[in-house]
Enzyme design. Sequence first.
Site, PDB file in Angstrom:
ATOM      1  N   ASN A  11      60.421  15.652  57.040  1.00 37.52           N
ATOM      2  CA  ASN A  11      60.676  15.288  58.440  1.00 37.52           C
ATOM      3  C   ASN A  11      60.619  13.764  58.553  1.00 37.52           C
ATOM      4  O   ASN A  11      59.536  13.186  58.514  1.00 37.52           O
ATOM      5  CB  ASN A  11      59.595  15.942  59.325  1.00 37.52           C
ATOM      6  N   LYS A  13      61.248  12.004  61.079  1.00 36.85           N
ATOM      7  CA  LYS A  13      60.939  11.564  62.451  1.00 36.85           C
ATOM      8  C   LYS A  13      61.937  10.479  62.865  1.00 36.85           C
ATOM      9  O   LYS A  13      63.092  10.555  62.493  1.00 36.85           O
ATOM     10  CB  LYS A  13      59.485  11.099  62.544  1.00 36.85           C
ATOM     11  N   HIS A  97      57.463  20.961  67.035  1.00 34.14           N
ATOM     12  CA  HIS A  97      56.584  19.995  66.356  1.00 34.14           C
ATOM     13  C   HIS A  97      55.560  19.486  67.361  1.00 34.14           C
ATOM     14  O   HIS A  97      55.859  19.335  68.554  1.00 34.14           O
ATOM     15  CB  HIS A  97      57.423  18.833  65.808  1.00 34.14           C
ATOM     16  N   GLU A  99      54.536  16.651  67.944  1.00 30.96           N
ATOM     17  CA  GLU A  99      54.964  15.429  68.658  1.00 30.96           C
ATOM     18  C   GLU A  99      55.919  15.775  69.807  1.00 30.96           C
ATOM     19  O   GLU A  99      56.072  14.987  70.749  1.00 30.96           O
ATOM     20  CB  GLU A  99      55.597  14.447  67.656  1.00 30.96           C
ATOM     21  N   GLU A 167      50.720  23.156  60.976  1.00 32.33           N
ATOM     22  CA  GLU A 167      50.440  21.724  60.943  1.00 32.33           C
ATOM     23  C   GLU A 167      49.274  21.407  61.885  1.00 32.33           C
ATOM     24  O   GLU A 167      49.481  21.248  63.097  1.00 32.33           O
ATOM     25  CB  GLU A 167      51.669  20.938  61.408  1.00 32.33           C
ATOM     26  N   GLY A 173      49.931  12.582  59.929  1.00 28.38           N
ATOM     27  CA  GLY A 173      50.002  11.121  59.896  1.00 28.38           C
ATOM     28  C   GLY A 173      48.646  10.435  59.854  1.00 28.38           C
ATOM     29  O   GLY A 173      48.569   9.225  60.046  1.00 28.38           O
ATOM     30  N   SER A 212      49.801  15.299  56.298  1.00 32.08           N
ATOM     31  CA  SER A 212      49.316  14.389  55.253  1.00 32.08           C
ATOM     32  C   SER A 212      49.454  14.940  53.831  1.00 32.08           C
ATOM     33  O   SER A 212      48.603  14.683  52.972  1.00 32.08           O
ATOM     34  CB  SER A 212      47.872  13.971  55.534  1.00 32.08           C
TER      35      SER A 212
HETATM   36  C1  PEP Z   1      54.916  16.007  60.191  1.00 32.78           C
HETATM   37  O1  PEP Z   1      55.192  15.172  61.032  1.00 32.78           O
HETATM   38  O2  PEP Z   1      55.450  17.130  60.234  1.00 32.78           O
HETATM   39  C2  PEP Z   1      53.958  15.650  59.147  1.00 32.78           C
HETATM   40  C3  PEP Z   1      53.421  16.611  58.445  1.00 32.78           C
HETATM   41  O3  PEP Z   1      53.661  14.313  59.002  1.00 32.78           O
HETATM   42  P1  PEP Z   1      52.755  13.647  57.839  1.00 32.78           P
HETATM   43  O4  PEP Z   1      53.152  14.277  56.526  1.00 32.78           O
HETATM   44  O5  PEP Z   1      53.105  12.186  57.887  1.00 32.78           O
HETATM   45  O6  PEP Z   1      51.342  13.926  58.162  1.00 32.78           O
END
Ligand code: PEP
Length: 249
Positions: A11, A13, A97, A99, A167, A173, A212
């Site tokens: 992803n 973003k 997601h 976000e 998630e 992040g 992460s």
């Molecule tokens: C995500 O935004 O779906 C995600 C898992 O981000 P990150 O790997 O940067 O934590």
Amino acid sequence: MKRSVKLIAGNWKMNGQADGLAQARRLIEALVSEPTSSRVAVMPPATLVSRLAELASGSVVEVGGQDCRAEAAGAFTGDISAELLAEAGAALVILGHSERRQGHGETDADVSAKVEAALRAGLEPVICIGETLQEREAGRAIEVVRSQISGSLPMSLNGRAFAVAYEPVWAIGTGLTPTLEQIAEVHAAVRAALVEQLGEGGQAPLILYGGSVKPSNAAEILAVEEVGGALVGGASLKADDFLAIIRAA
Ligand code: PEP
């Protein structure tokens, strides 16, 4: 049930402006010269979907969107429909997601309507769920993901290709990850909820872990029972890091 092929999805973003296509080219070339047994998908910003789909054509790399609107077309300035994503070459779409849920106030019902739209357009939805830190600390992680599954997954998913991405919001992040035991516990609960909701059809979808994931922790996370792949944010932006995660699957 054996689900041997994992899905490693990146992803991007709202990133990829300067060297996104160069990184994607590097990824595709590496996977052509040394193939992987996993499925690999890249979800760039909507403006890059068609160029990436062109670049990835004939390779194992699939392209996806990061969100879509429920309606197929109309006066919705700034939004994108599942049909437009499909026409641009997307095969998948991330929905719900955190976000989007947090930054755009998306509810489970909104996510469910978007899932219906994705299915209508022939896209494979990757539906995100996950608890906040406050919810985890209150001992509510399982209750929260069960409720998100019940509200965000319409019955029409039965028999269709889709994935769920667990998630934890606090792991996205941040560099923080749950313990392997915590991941195993939630993934088992997600599988049970999928089967409760969809019957035997709930056995088939992959359950990805996201939050992460990086080259240093990918192998151990991907080896956890019921982890069917990864949804990767930051570490998917650099081809070498993303490749290391793919090779760890
Ligand atoms: C995500 O935004 O779906 C995600 C898992 O981000 P990150 O790997 O940067 O934590």
